[in-house]
Design a protein around this motif. Sequence first.
Motif, short mmCIF file in Angstrom:
data_model
loop_
_atom_site.label_atom_id
_atom_site.label_comp_id
_atom_site.label_asym_id
_atom_site.label_seq_id
_atom_site.Cartn_x
_atom_site.Cartn_y
_atom_site.Cartn_z
N ILE A 165 45.47 27.57 45.25
CA ILE A 165 45.59 29.00 45.56
C ILE A 165 45.99 29.15 47.02
CG2 ILE A 165 44.37 31.20 45.64
CD1 ILE A 165 42.54 29.96 43.38
N PRO A 166 47.17 29.69 47.27
CA PRO A 166 47.70 29.70 48.63
C PRO A 166 46.75 30.37 49.62
CG PRO A 166 49.39 30.38 47.07
CD PRO A 166 48.11 30.29 46.30
N ASP A 167 46.67 29.77 50.81
CA ASP A 167 45.98 30.35 51.96
C ASP A 167 44.45 30.40 51.85
OD1 ASP A 167 47.69 30.76 54.13
OD2 ASP A 167 48.71 32.36 53.05
N THR A 168 43.86 29.63 50.94
CA THR A 168 42.40 29.57 50.87
C THR A 168 41.89 28.58 51.92
OG1 THR A 168 42.60 29.85 48.49
CG2 THR A 168 40.42 29.25 49.34
N GLU A 209 45.25 41.76 48.17
CA GLU A 209 46.02 41.84 46.91
C GLU A 209 46.97 40.65 46.73
OE1 GLU A 209 47.56 45.63 45.86
OE2 GLU A 209 45.67 46.65 46.28
N PRO A 210 47.76 40.32 47.77
CA PRO A 210 48.62 39.14 47.59
C PRO A 210 47.80 37.87 47.31
CG PRO A 210 49.10 40.24 49.68
CD PRO A 210 47.97 40.99 49.05
N TYR A 211 46.61 37.80 47.95
CA TYR A 211 45.79 36.61 47.73
C TYR A 211 45.36 36.51 46.26
CZ TYR A 211 41.96 33.29 47.88
OH TYR A 211 41.15 32.22 47.62
N LEU A 212 44.88 37.62 45.72
CA LEU A 212 44.41 37.61 44.33
C LEU A 212 45.57 37.40 43.36
CD1 LEU A 212 41.73 40.46 44.53
CD2 LEU A 212 41.32 37.99 44.40
N GLN A 213 46.70 37.95 43.73
CA GLN A 213 47.92 37.72 42.94
C GLN A 213 48.20 36.22 42.89
OE1 GLN A 213 50.37 40.47 41.93
NE2 GLN A 213 51.03 38.77 40.61
N GLY A 214 48.10 35.57 44.06
CA GLY A 214 48.33 34.12 44.14
C GLY A 214 47.29 33.35 43.33
N MET A 215 46.10 33.87 43.33
CA MET A 215 45.02 33.23 42.59
C MET A 215 45.33 33.26 41.09
SD MET A 215 41.01 34.06 43.13
CE MET A 215 39.75 33.27 42.14
N TRP A 216 45.74 34.44 40.64
CA TRP A 216 46.07 34.59 39.21
C TRP A 216 47.28 33.73 38.85
CZ3 TRP A 216 43.50 36.73 35.27
CH2 TRP A 216 44.19 36.90 34.06
N ASN A 217 48.28 33.77 39.68
CA ASN A 217 49.52 33.06 39.37
C ASN A 217 49.32 31.54 39.33
OD1 ASN A 217 50.75 35.51 39.36
ND2 ASN A 217 51.82 35.25 41.32
N ASN A 218 48.46 31.04 40.20
CA ASN A 218 48.33 29.59 40.33
C ASN A 218 47.14 28.99 39.59
OD1 ASN A 218 50.47 28.66 42.41
ND2 ASN A 218 49.63 30.55 43.25
N ALA A 219 46.22 29.84 39.15
CA ALA A 219 45.02 29.28 38.53
C ALA A 219 44.50 30.18 37.42
CB ALA A 219 43.94 29.06 39.59
#
Lengths: 204, 518, 225
Positions: free
Chosen positions: A49-52, A92-102
């Motif tokens: 997940i990007p940027d964690t 929002e972009p973070y959670l979007q990345g979370m959904w998209n990647n995991a």
Amino acid sequence: MANKFGNSYGLTTLCPLINGHQQHTSFDKITRHRIQLLEENSGSPFARIPDTYFARLFILNDVFFEQGNNVARDHLQSKYLVFTSNFHGDLEPYLQGMWNNAEADVRHIWQYAVAFDKVQNAADFIRYIKRCQLTTTLFFNGSTDDSLQQQLKSLYVKQAFTEFALQHQGKPVAELRAAFKTFMQQLQIDNIETPSWQPGQTQL
Amino acid sequence: MTMDRALDLYDIQGNICKGYGRFGFPKARYFFLEFHQYAGARAFLQQLIPLITTAEPWSEKDHPDQSDKPQATTNIGFTYAGLSALGLPRRSLDGFPLEFRMGMKNRAGILGDEGPSDPANWDPVWQGEPVHAWLSVNGQSRQAVVDRYRQIEQLLQQSQGSVTIRPGHKGPQGSLQPWQDASAVYENGRVTPKEHFGYVDGIGNPYFAGCGNDPSRLPGRGKLTRDDGWQPLATGEFILGHIDEAREYPIAPEPHLLALNGTFMVYRKLHENVTTFNRYVDRLATDFDGSRELLMAKFSGRWPDNGAPLVLAPDDAAKAELDQQLAQLTAKAAAGDHTAATELRALKAKWIDFTYNKDRHGSRCPIGAHIRRANTRAALETEKDAFNTPSALDDRRRLLRRGLPYGGEDETPADDTEQGIIFMCIGASLERQFEFVQQQWINYSNDFHLGNDRDVLIGANNGQLTDKHIIQVNPKQGKAPFFCTHLPRMVETRGGDYFFLPGITALRMIAQGIIDPT
Amino acid sequence: MSNVAGKAYGMNVMTPLRWWTAIWQKVIFWVVVKTFPYFLKGLLTLSLIHYARWTIINRWSFPRLDKSQPKEKLTYSYMLFESNFNGSWDQYIDSFSFAIPSGLDMFWRWNIKYPKSIPLHDFYHYIRFNQVECDHYYNAYPLASANDVKSAQALYADLAAFADSSEALSDDAFAAAWQQFLADNQHSLGSMGTSPLMSTSNQLVQEHHHDDLQLAARQTQQEEA
């Protein structure tokens, strides 16, 4: 009273779990078992997940505090899956990345959370997490608020450059200079993606 | 912190309050006991008690009257296994701190005892079940040590096998000895305070409330106050049953009398690879901008020959000037010049009474130098007034250093000969003091902002490029720092354990078998 | 599955406060933010924390997402403290209690039964008792402490600038600039490496985990054979 400190974000969520069980095992136990079995470090879903910077999952079974006189005995009516994350950027972009990647991991982990059955896509997930979110009262950043890629690249550069400096102590300037040029070419300091450390990497 | 009440020095073992070396006892013998039968073992202890040396005050070392000082001293400590073998009740045993109950071998992962220092490679005395007790005899002469040892040996014989000595200390020429002899290093027949790498050692032990030492020794040895003054550390940092720096009693077993005036001690046999050390220094000195002595000083923080701290004399020129000043004052003082004698004392006080406040960059004393790691002297408060007190992070990590060098008398020191330091240190919490310093400050450097760098001299280095020490510079002088890379393992652990040193009352009660936490 | 991920320890502490004193506590935090970094100078100097946060959860603001979820009936509000710090639990609590006891007392000022950070044993007990263990803890850089990250950032910026500015220099000037560059960055050149062992208990957990992985690998091999 802010979730952000510069470009770093502190997300705190309490996600209620359904009171109930499946084949003699309660949902909080199933959920706990699932998150305990997640792979660690570079194998963790958060590594994708990007940027964690940091993230954690735990089950809050109840509230506890010291015994004694003149204290009330509080108990929670639900058990909560606590998900918190420190990351770079906006929510929002973070959670979007979370959904998209995991997405598969997210569905697996949150399967028994109250009302999670209505989450079908990234937008639903973002809405869901926001409903579970608590506002941070004080957020302390003792590190940096750079992007994770920037942090990892800097760490890679620190490791590589330190070794270079040690190897080239006392070398004649022409040799040093030539070596430095080659070194900087290999380092690609402006290329933030590679070469670099990998998220969750445990060996040098 | 002021003492509410004087310490009962007659109830405290002498080695806790006194470094015997400083009092004219340059020779020692350490040996380890096994208890096989507890009634017999307790009877042995009862007979031994009159020989135990307490912390009762003696006149200072240069006092003409020697009559109140014994020829030899004796002290005793027990491992957890030893206390168990003596039949201490379960409840009392369980009250001891975890790290003491585990013993040093099982703390190898914390202490960095790996590779050549792995417990599997320790001397035979440390293999198998833990030893039960540590006995130490210090003497004004070797003969005094041997006489006292014979006296104890007789008591052991009388115990008819209830108590025996566990042999197995590696000695000269591949021998195995029943004991570990230790001795100050001699130069031209005279006692020196040096160890086998050639450094003056054992300077700057902490000063605590009630220790009975001369108050003139406080500056540089206590804790720092906001106005750059020094106060004694709380007694409870070093002796159980007394208030410590957190204003509470240290964790201790029950009942109260078992712990009162007792403490914990680390015993560690540290082998010195003299050949490796000398070769490394020789090789590096050819690249280093300064003398071989300066390079050695940059490892330790003190000049090897006389222990002068680098903050006082940071380079060869300053050292030459200091030596000259020292020689002149010494000569004048010897000729009866009182002013010179006072100046000399004031100058020597600076060996101990200093901080790193004016050396933030480490251009005088490197940030990773041994003495700056082991005793940080408020250097971690990098922002003024950031902490409760300047030395808040240091005061609870102080170590009372005891011990002496060993070996080097019968053969020329090399890597494969037996020489080193019997490192002993005393404190109320092994975990918070010794183990923390060993793990976080000797074998790691995050608190110093130096990543995973380790101590040059006693760190668990392995000869890799990044096993290194940085000799920092003043950035305004435009010169690069000097990197000491490929640091080899200079020192290896060859054995040791954790010991409880009871107060005299507790020792008597253990010997009588009447410790009762009910 | 532990509170440890490389050089970082993840701590969660959940403590009760009366709902009206929770408001005072919020005022304190507001002052801390407004006067930054005055009250956080000790924390910054200790430099053991990557990120930490205090979240006050009013007794009426526990998330309720559906009518089927029972309403919470709490007497107290709660404060959730979360920290990502370097070092072991004891080392962290010790350092904080030694260095900034009054700061800690201010942050937990209104928490029920908070014993103050000195004497230490009551404080230890209070934190331990109210701590909730992580079931999964992720750290993007297990090999780096907060100090490592910060010094890496400083070095990165300087090195990029040096590479540019030194290109056109003569050899002699380069040699001098190189020395100056190393001197300016001498505090950012600590070696990188793995974390010291947090505790012998954690060592055991890691060994068990390692054993399980090996067992699984052997079983896979056997199945394939």
